[in-house]
Write a protein that holds these residues in place. Structure first.
Motif, mmCIF file in Angstrom:
data_model
loop_
_atom_site.group_PDB
_atom_site.id
_atom_site.type_symbol
_atom_site.label_atom_id
_atom_site.label_comp_id
_atom_site.label_asym_id
_atom_site.label_seq_id
_atom_site.Cartn_x
_atom_site.Cartn_y
_atom_site.Cartn_z
ATOM 1 N N TYR A 48 6.993 -11.653 -10.180
ATOM 2 C CA TYR A 48 7.727 -11.115 -11.147
ATOM 3 C C TYR A 48 6.925 -10.759 -12.278
ATOM 4 C CZ TYR A 48 10.974 -10.026 -14.809
ATOM 5 O OH TYR A 48 11.700 -9.275 -15.930
ATOM 6 N N GLU A 49 5.933 -11.626 -12.708
ATOM 7 C CA GLU A 49 4.927 -11.198 -13.603
ATOM 8 C C GLU A 49 4.009 -9.919 -13.392
ATOM 9 O OE1 GLU A 49 2.765 -11.013 -17.075
ATOM 10 O OE2 GLU A 49 4.592 -11.858 -16.746
ATOM 11 N N VAL A 50 3.634 -9.787 -12.100
ATOM 12 C CA VAL A 50 2.861 -8.797 -11.657
ATOM 13 C C VAL A 50 3.713 -7.448 -12.014
ATOM 14 C CG1 VAL A 50 2.024 -7.550 -9.711
ATOM 15 C CG2 VAL A 50 1.459 -10.221 -9.867
ATOM 16 N N TYR A 51 4.914 -7.326 -11.108
ATOM 17 C CA TYR A 51 5.732 -6.255 -11.390
ATOM 18 C C TYR A 51 6.284 -5.886 -12.810
ATOM 19 C CZ TYR A 51 5.448 -5.450 -6.505
ATOM 20 O OH TYR A 51 5.082 -5.266 -5.265
ATOM 21 N N ARG A 52 6.298 -6.863 -13.718
ATOM 22 C CA ARG A 52 6.820 -7.075 -15.065
ATOM 23 C C ARG A 52 5.671 -5.789 -15.777
ATOM 24 N NH1 ARG A 52 5.584 -7.889 -19.881
ATOM 25 N NH2 ARG A 52 3.647 -9.319 -19.119
ATOM 26 N N GLN A 53 4.420 -6.367 -15.661
ATOM 27 C CA GLN A 53 3.278 -5.720 -16.274
ATOM 28 C C GLN A 53 3.430 -4.201 -15.827
ATOM 29 O OE1 GLN A 53 -0.368 -7.511 -15.775
ATOM 30 N NE2 GLN A 53 0.167 -9.513 -16.234
ATOM 31 N N LEU A 108 11.321 -7.301 -4.783
ATOM 32 C CA LEU A 108 10.415 -6.666 -5.927
ATOM 33 C C LEU A 108 9.529 -5.465 -5.631
ATOM 34 C CD1 LEU A 108 9.357 -10.002 -7.508
ATOM 35 C CD2 LEU A 108 11.094 -8.334 -8.500
ATOM 36 N N GLY A 109 9.669 -5.174 -4.213
ATOM 37 C CA GLY A 109 8.786 -4.190 -3.674
ATOM 38 C C GLY A 109 7.354 -4.436 -3.034
ATOM 39 N N THR A 110 7.147 -5.689 -2.953
ATOM 40 C CA THR A 110 5.983 -6.065 -2.106
ATOM 41 C C THR A 110 5.645 -5.301 -0.851
ATOM 42 O OG1 THR A 110 6.234 -8.322 -3.449
ATOM 43 C CG2 THR A 110 4.425 -8.057 -1.398
ATOM 44 N N GLN A 111 4.383 -5.173 -0.496
ATOM 45 C CA GLN A 111 4.182 -4.324 0.365
ATOM 46 C C GLN A 111 4.147 -5.336 1.801
ATOM 47 O OE1 GLN A 111 3.088 -2.978 -2.383
ATOM 48 N NE2 GLN A 111 4.792 -1.932 -1.815
ATOM 49 N N ALA A 145 -1.025 3.410 1.761
ATOM 50 C CA ALA A 145 -0.533 4.510 1.952
ATOM 51 C C ALA A 145 0.815 4.819 1.182
ATOM 52 C CB ALA A 145 -0.265 4.963 3.310
ATOM 53 N N ASN A 146 1.325 3.702 1.029
ATOM 54 C CA ASN A 146 2.747 3.612 0.656
ATOM 55 C C ASN A 146 2.861 3.248 -0.910
ATOM 56 O OD1 ASN A 146 4.022 4.293 2.999
ATOM 57 N ND2 ASN A 146 4.462 2.124 3.319
ATOM 58 N N ASN A 147 1.833 2.841 -1.589
ATOM 59 C CA ASN A 147 1.728 2.392 -3.009
ATOM 60 C C ASN A 147 0.461 2.609 -3.569
ATOM 61 O OD1 ASN A 147 2.161 0.631 -5.512
ATOM 62 N ND2 ASN A 147 4.071 0.526 -4.763
ATOM 63 N N ASP A 148 0.115 3.174 -4.696
ATOM 64 C CA ASP A 148 -1.106 3.484 -5.228
ATOM 65 C C ASP A 148 -1.680 1.563 -5.769
ATOM 66 O OD1 ASP A 148 -1.228 6.066 -4.845
ATOM 67 O OD2 ASP A 148 -0.159 6.362 -7.024
ATOM 68 N N GLU A 149 -0.613 0.984 -5.914
ATOM 69 C CA GLU A 149 -1.116 -0.444 -6.289
ATOM 70 C C GLU A 149 -0.425 -1.546 -5.531
ATOM 71 O OE1 GLU A 149 -2.211 -0.655 -10.898
ATOM 72 O OE2 GLU A 149 -0.125 0.070 -10.693
ATOM 73 N N PRO A 150 -0.902 -1.406 -4.141
ATOM 74 C CA PRO A 150 0.123 -2.333 -3.309
ATOM 75 C C PRO A 150 -0.135 -3.837 -3.788
ATOM 76 C CG PRO A 150 -2.172 -1.514 -2.222
ATOM 77 C CD PRO A 150 -2.027 -0.816 -3.557
ATOM 78 N N VAL A 151 0.911 -4.402 -3.437
ATOM 79 C CA VAL A 151 0.838 -5.900 -3.413
ATOM 80 C C VAL A 151 1.020 -6.558 -2.209
ATOM 81 C CG1 VAL A 151 1.746 -8.050 -4.698
ATOM 82 C CG2 VAL A 151 1.515 -5.870 -5.699
#
Length: 299
Positions: free
Chosen positions: A284-289, A167-170, A138-144
């Motif tokens: 970091y690589e996940v969010y860098r992309q 980093l903003g992980t859910q 619900a909070n993110n279109d691409e949740p991690v």
């Protein structure tokens, strides 16, 4: 960069004839620390934090629905009418129940008047797995979501949580057995991250990974070798990133549940990385992309 296919249900995959990529040979651990030393020191630290003991103290905590990480209890007291139903209720909420002898209880309480029972109070209220997944989507279109497969060192777990939240992980998923829970040490190392970071504690980690898949998540397991290079994968969409334990890495069962194993390329003489460091690099690589794609769209 390798592009992954869209997540489909397991039944759809079988019908479409998509190859099963779960079966893999055991892979090296993420770090090479001596497991026995890490496990022993971490377990001792965990037991000494937030400890209560004695029939009246533990009974009061159980009756008030206080969340407990673990209960150590003698077999005789376990089936006492005062405790049995309350113990079962606590177990259903994620509390680990260990039947131990009086000598073990004396060790845990350092000779205290334990009366056959001791408990570790949870300094954190865990979320239900289904609620964590629902809120993440619900909070993110691409949740991690990060999954810790048997992290026993509370310092490692706290560092993973701190990085993941920054980093903003859910959220995070941890197993109930053979792993540290959210202790005071974990909370301290996380430096406030747990105030806004949800953690679910599950009885069966493999089942939790399947639940994530059914919810549309792709499961990536981080390993020291044998996986696809981290920077060669397109890490988009809903992702579950699994971090292995300090000594043995990902369990064989967990590896089978992963859609893909990933490795961080190392060119130095050190063969592997600490679990929390490896998770930080992978996240970091996940969010860098994602940041890179967003920047290109803005341009």
């Amino acid at each position: 960069m390798t592009e992954k296919p869209r997540r489909v249900s397991s039944s759809s995959r079988r019908k479409s004839g998509q190859p099963n990529i779960h079966k893999r040979k055991p892979s090296p651990p993420i770090i090479t620390a001596k497991t026995s030393t890490v496990t022993q020191s971490a377990a001792t630290e965990e037991e000494n934090n937030d400890l209560i003991y004695g029939c009246h103290s533990v009974l009061a905590a159980l009756e008030s629905n206080r969340q407990l990480n673990r209960i150590w209890i003698t077999a005789k007291l376990h089936y006492d009418s005062r405790f049995h139903s309350l113990i079962q209720t606590a177990k259903s909420k994620g509390t680990v129940i260990d039947e131990v002898n009086l000598q073990r209880l004396s060790q845990i309480t350092h000779g205290g008047n334990h009366q056959g029972i001791a408990a570790q109070i949870a300094p954190y209220i865990y979320q239900e797995l289904e609620d964590l997944i629902k809120k993440a989507k619900a909070n993110n279109d691409e949740p991690v979501i990060v999954i810790a497969d048997g992290i026993v060192d509370p310092h490692n777990l706290g560092a993973i949580i701190r990085t993941a939240e920054a980093l903003g992980t859910q959220g995070l998923i941890i197993p109930q057995r053979r792993a540290t829970g959210i202790t005071s040490t974990v909370t301290k190392v996380a430096t406030g991250a747990l105030e806004s970071f949800p953690v679910a504690r599950v009885v069966n980690l493999s089942r939790a990974l399947e639940t994530l898949k059914e919810a549309g998540f792709w499961i990536y397991g981080l390993t020291a070798g044998g996986g696809k290079l981290l920077h060669d994968m397109e890490l988009r969409g809903a992702i579950g990133l699994v971090i292995g334990s300090e000594g043995s890495g990902l369990s064989l069962l967990t590896q089978k549940c992963c859609d893909q194993l990933l490795s961080i390329p190392l060119t130095g003489k050190t063969p592997s990385l600490n679990a929390s460091v490896a998770s930080a690099i992978a996240l970091y690589e996940v969010y860098r992309q994602r940041w890179s794609d967003k920047l290109h769209l803005e341009i």
